[in-house]
Every structure is written in structure tokens, then in C-alpha cells.
Design a protein around this motif. Structure first.
Motif, short mmCIF file in Angstrom:
data_model
loop_
_atom_site.label_atom_id
_atom_site.label_comp_id
_atom_site.label_asym_id
_atom_site.label_seq_id
_atom_site.Cartn_x
_atom_site.Cartn_y
_atom_site.Cartn_z
N SER A 132 0.84 -1.20 0.00
CA SER A 132 0.00 0.00 0.00
C SER A 132 0.88 1.25 0.00
O SER A 132 2.02 1.24 0.48
N TRP A 133 0.33 2.35 -0.52
CA TRP A 133 1.10 3.59 -0.64
C TRP A 133 1.53 4.14 0.70
O TRP A 133 2.57 4.77 0.83
N TYR A 134 0.70 3.94 1.75
CA TYR A 134 1.01 4.53 3.06
C TYR A 134 2.15 3.81 3.78
O TYR A 134 2.63 4.27 4.79
N ARG A 135 2.59 2.70 3.23
CA ARG A 135 3.74 2.01 3.83
C ARG A 135 5.06 2.49 3.22
O ARG A 135 6.12 2.14 3.70
N GLU A 136 4.97 3.33 2.23
CA GLU A 136 6.15 3.85 1.55
C GLU A 136 6.59 5.15 2.23
O GLU A 136 5.83 6.12 2.29
N PRO A 137 7.84 5.24 2.78
CA PRO A 137 8.28 6.45 3.47
C PRO A 137 8.38 7.67 2.55
O PRO A 137 8.15 8.80 2.97
N TRP A 138 8.69 7.48 1.29
CA TRP A 138 8.79 8.62 0.37
C TRP A 138 7.43 9.27 0.13
O TRP A 138 7.35 10.49 -0.06
N ALA A 139 6.39 8.53 0.19
CA ALA A 139 5.05 9.11 0.02
C ALA A 139 4.74 10.04 1.20
O ALA A 139 4.19 11.13 1.01
N TRP A 140 5.09 9.64 2.40
CA TRP A 140 4.86 10.49 3.57
C TRP A 140 5.69 11.77 3.50
O TRP A 140 5.22 12.85 3.87
N LEU A 141 6.90 11.66 3.02
CA LEU A 141 7.74 12.85 2.87
C LEU A 141 7.11 13.82 1.88
O LEU A 141 7.10 15.03 2.11
N VAL A 142 6.58 13.31 0.79
CA VAL A 142 5.94 14.17 -0.21
C VAL A 142 4.71 14.86 0.37
O VAL A 142 4.44 16.02 0.08
N PHE A 143 3.95 14.20 1.23
CA PHE A 143 2.75 14.79 1.83
C PHE A 143 3.07 15.73 2.99
O PHE A 143 2.41 16.75 3.18
N ILE A 144 4.08 15.41 3.78
CA ILE A 144 4.37 16.19 4.99
C ILE A 144 4.95 17.56 4.66
O ILE A 144 4.61 18.55 5.31
N LEU A 145 5.79 17.67 3.67
CA LEU A 145 6.40 18.96 3.34
C LEU A 145 5.34 20.01 2.96
O LEU A 145 5.35 21.11 3.53
N PRO A 146 4.42 19.76 2.04
CA PRO A 146 3.40 20.79 1.75
C PRO A 146 2.46 21.02 2.95
O PRO A 146 2.02 22.15 3.19
N PHE A 147 2.16 19.96 3.68
CA PHE A 147 1.29 20.11 4.86
C PHE A 147 1.95 21.04 5.89
O PHE A 147 1.29 21.91 6.47
N THR A 148 3.25 20.90 6.10
CA THR A 148 3.98 21.76 7.03
C THR A 148 3.95 23.22 6.55
O THR A 148 3.77 24.14 7.35
N ALA A 149 4.09 23.43 5.25
CA ALA A 149 4.04 24.78 4.70
C ALA A 149 2.66 25.41 4.91
O ALA A 149 2.54 26.59 5.23
#
Length: 164
Positions: free
Chosen positions: A4-21
Motif C-alpha cells: 500500500s502507498w502509506y507504507r512507503e516512506p517517500w510518500a509520507w515525505l511528499v505529503f508532509i512537506l506541503p502540509f507543514t508549509a
């Protein structure tokens, strides 16, 4: 079997950076709108005209020979006229804090038997202040920037450079 996509650490990095901004942008917006800068003047033209009036009041103080000495020691403010024979019914004294408008205050002082203007503060008045002295009629003005308290008397003289 595909992960699943949510088990991939790179997917979380892609989502967390814009969310933090987005969170930082919302926090910046809230801070900017809850603490407005009170030192910014909206109508510069009117402010410029009033500065010219204030310079005229400082020049009037020079012409009249207004001079005072100030001391603030043990929370007691003493302002004494120096070189002036005139009796003042009232002296307007305004204290302006350089950054915090809520700390600004005004005193209307009358002369005591010695011809001094006195005031006792309940709390400590220390730090850098812009002090303005004006007459009851508000036709002259002396303005200076001071570091308080002052154990010795310091001279307050009209200086047009400091009028702005």
C-alpha cells in the motif's frame, strides 16, 4: 502482492512537506492579524503636516528659552525649570515607550512650593522612553529620548532635530 502507498516512506515525505508549509502559513496569518504593528502610520500626508506643526512648537520653546532639568530616583520624578522665571500653572508630561504603545502614559503636573513638578510612581519606570514636555496651552514643546531612572539631574532643552 503490491504494498500500500502509506507504507512507503517517500510518500509520507511528499505529503508532509506541503502540509507543514500550509500549517506555517496559517500560523503566520494568525500571528500577523492578532498583533498588528501600531507604529505604522496610515496617512503619511497628515502625519507630515503635523510634524511641521511640532517643529514650530520646538522652535517656540527655543525662542522662549525653555529649559528644564529632570531626575527620576526611587520612583520619584522631579522636573525643575532652569533659567526660567515664569510660573507654570500646569506642565504636560508624556512618556512614550519606543515599541509598546500600551506602556505610554501622560501626566499633568502642577508646581509645588519650590517651583518643582513632582510625581511619585507606584511602579518602577525604567528603560528607554521618549519624553515630551508641553505647556498647558500647548504652544511650545520639548522632546528628548531618555534612559530611566536618572540619579542625577539631566537637562531637557528644545532641540528641533529630535522633534520628529
Amino acid at each position: 502482492m503490491k504494498d500500500s502507498w502509506y507504507r512507503e516512506p517517500w510518500a509520507w515525505l511528499v505529503f508532509i512537506l506541503p502540509f507543514t508549509a500550509v500549517v506555517a502559513g496559517i500560523a503566520t496569518y494568525i500571528i500577523a492579524n492578532t498583533n498588528p504593528d501600531t507604529l505604522v502610520v496610515g496617512d503619511y500626508y497628515k502625519k507630515g503636516k503635523s510634524i511641521n506643526l511640532e517643529v514650530g512648537k520646538v522652535k517656540m520653546a527655543q525662542k522662549l528659552g525653555m529649559r528644564f532639568a529632570l531626575q527620576l530616583k526611587d520612583n520619584e520624578l522631579i522636573i525643575k525649570p532652569t533659567g526660567i522665571e515664569k510660573v507654570f500653572p500646569l506642565l504636560n508630561v508624556s512618556f512614550f515607550h519606543p515599541t509598546l504603545e500600551e506602556r505610554d502614559f501622560y501626566l499633568a503636573l502642577t508646581q509645588d512650593g519650590n517651583g518643582y513638578f513632582r510625581h511619585h510612581f507606584d511602579k518602577d519606570i525604567s528603560g528607554k522612553w521618549k519624553l515630551t514636555l508641553t505647556s498647558f496651552e500647548n504652544n511650545w514643546k520639548i522632546q528628548d529620548t531618555l534612559s530611566l531612572p536618572q540619579a542625577d539631574f539631566i537637562d531637557l532643552i528644545p532641540n528641533p532635530i529630535k522633534a520628529q
